[in-house]
Motif scaffolding. Structure first.
Motif, PDB file in Angstrom:
ATOM      1  N   ARG A   1      15.193  -0.580  -0.209  1.00 51.08           N
ATOM      2  CA  ARG A   1      13.505  -0.237   0.161  1.00 51.08           C
ATOM      3  C   ARG A   1      13.547  -1.247  -0.765  1.00 51.08           C
TER       4      ARG A   1
ATOM      5  N   VAL B   1       9.209  -0.957  -0.818  1.00 51.15           N
ATOM      6  CA  VAL B   1       8.221  -0.962  -1.556  1.00 51.15           C
ATOM      7  C   VAL B   1       8.764   0.052  -2.832  1.00 51.15           C
ATOM      8  N   ALA B   2       8.439  -0.004  -3.837  1.00 52.09           N
ATOM      9  CA  ALA B   2       8.902   1.400  -4.648  1.00 52.09           C
ATOM     10  C   ALA B   2       7.241   2.393  -3.864  1.00 52.09           C
TER      11      ALA B   2
ATOM     12  N   SER C   1      10.165   5.975  -7.837  1.00 52.37           N
ATOM     13  CA  SER C   1       8.699   5.843  -8.464  1.00 52.37           C
ATOM     14  C   SER C   1       9.348   6.919  -9.646  1.00 52.37           C
TER      15      SER C   1
ATOM     16  N   ILE D   1       7.945   3.681 -11.930  1.00 53.49           N
ATOM     17  CA  ILE D   1       7.051   2.244 -11.347  1.00 53.49           C
ATOM     18  C   ILE D   1       6.080   2.619 -10.172  1.00 53.49           C
ATOM     19  N   PRO D   2       4.974   2.047 -10.361  1.00 53.45           N
ATOM     20  CA  PRO D   2       4.322   3.487  -9.344  1.00 53.45           C
ATOM     21  C   PRO D   2       4.443   3.065  -8.237  1.00 53.45           C
ATOM     22  N   GLU D   3       3.510   3.482  -6.850  1.00 48.67           N
ATOM     23  CA  GLU D   3       4.375   3.663  -6.306  1.00 48.67           C
ATOM     24  C   GLU D   3       2.810   2.352  -5.270  1.00 48.67           C
ATOM     25  N   GLY D   4       4.084   1.926  -4.455  1.00 50.61           N
ATOM     26  CA  GLY D   4       2.415   0.398  -4.106  1.00 50.61           C
ATOM     27  C   GLY D   4       3.256  -0.224  -4.527  1.00 50.61           C
ATOM     28  N   THR D   5       4.145  -1.256  -5.078  1.00 51.13           N
ATOM     29  CA  THR D   5       4.451  -2.240  -6.365  1.00 51.13           C
ATOM     30  C   THR D   5       5.491  -2.782  -5.153  1.00 51.13           C
ATOM     31  N   GLN D   6       5.354  -4.014  -5.448  1.00 52.44           N
ATOM     32  CA  GLN D   6       6.422  -4.893  -3.480  1.00 52.44           C
ATOM     33  C   GLN D   6       7.167  -4.824  -4.994  1.00 52.44           C
ATOM     34  N   LEU D   7       8.790  -4.524  -4.823  1.00 54.31           N
ATOM     35  CA  LEU D   7       9.752  -4.864  -4.839  1.00 54.31           C
ATOM     36  C   LEU D   7      10.257  -6.125  -5.302  1.00 54.31           C
TER      37      LEU D   7
ATOM     38  N   ASN E   1      -3.166   1.498   4.267  1.00 50.41           N
ATOM     39  CA  ASN E   1      -1.899   1.875   3.075  1.00 50.41           C
ATOM     40  C   ASN E   1      -1.696   3.392   3.641  1.00 50.41           C
TER      41      ASN E   1
END
Ligand code: UDP
Length: 254
Positions: free
Chosen positions: A94, A96-97, A102, A107-113, A210
């Motif tokens: 992964r 991005v979450a 998520s 962790i909100p979808e789209g959060t860069q890990l 996106n």
């Protein structure tokens, strides 16, 4: 249709005996499933596109020295592969979450890990492919510590390569799933990448909008699944736009 011996039938693919010992033919179906088989459907043309995308990716990985089971594509829906003993793990990387990460960690979808994260799931439909740790994997003998080291190293190399490949065509590689197998050659075993890499097993988002260009379109009833897969192939330069003579290379995005 076929007189070949069927070895295995999965949700999206069938494996047949290959023409020579140690080889198999991998056939890509149009069938799609989600949520552990609770949702079933057909995406017309998916098998053809996944065969082509997986060929493209595996060929490039072979070229940069990542060992894979892929030998060559045979026709629209089939490829010749090396027979391997599949390690019973789904290896997810992964960037991005999204999806189960998520849900699990909020962790909100789209959060860069902060960095790429590798997760292991035990391949067992009846258990819903539970997430497992290296402790479970080694204790139950699904893979050795050395196998896990090899798998981790390969998974991160594949991720680095694919992140760059997709970014070059305006796609963010959010996460993806791999399977690995054991290949024996002259009494020596090595771990190789197996199965497929396609929009069925990746989350691919358009960098600018996106927009989802992957199986989440099917999972979440967004429509346009086949078109999204085609768009991925088109951007990679492996789908003719007007006809067979209209093949272009990858379309670089600024
Ligand atoms: N994935 C897959 N097969 C599976 C489960 C997951 O190919 O059986 C892929 C999925 O497409 C995504 C990544 O692995 O790209 C991570 O999936 P996740 O754990 O978030 O599960 P999901 O939300 O798909 O249930």
């Amino acid at each position: 249709m076929s007189r070949r011996k069927q070895i295995y039938e999965g949700k999206a693919k069938i494996l047949y005996e290959g023409p020579e010992p140690g080889t198999l033919v991998q056939y890509f179906k149009d069938d799609a499933t989600a949520f552990n088989n609770q949702k079933k459907g057909t995406v017309t043309g998916k098998g053809v596109i996944n065969n082509r995308i997986s060929e493209y990716i595996m060929t490039q990985l072979n070229e940069i020295g990542v060992p894979t089971h892929f030998i060559r594509r045979l026709n629209m829906r089939e490829q010749l592969i090396k027979e391997v003993e599949i390690v019973p793990l789904e290896v997810v990387v992964r960037n991005v979450a999204a999806g189960s990460l998520s849900t699990r960690l909020g962790i909100p979808e789209g959060t860069q890990l902060p960095r790429s994260i590798v997760e292991f799931f035990y391949k067992a439909d009846e258990l819903n492919d539970p997430m497992v740790t290296e402790e479970h994997i080694t204790a139950f003998g699904w893979a050795t510590p050395q196998d896990i080291d090899d798998i981790m190293a390969l998974a991160l190399r594949v991720n680095d390569f694919l992140v760059g490949l997709f970014l070059g065509v305006g796609i963010r590689l959010v996460d993806f799933k791999m399977e690995f197998g054991r290949l024996w050659q002259n009494d020596e075993m090595r771990i190789v990448l197996a199965d497929e890499i396609s929009p069925d097993s990746c989350r691919l988002w358009d960098v600018r909008t996106n927009e989802k260009l992957d199986k989440d379109r099917f999972r979440r009833d967004l429509g346009g699944t086949a078109e999204a897969y085609q768009e991925v192939a088109r951007r990679l330069g492996i789908l003719p736009e007007g006809g067979p003579r209209d093949m272009k290379g990858p379309e670089t995005m600024q």
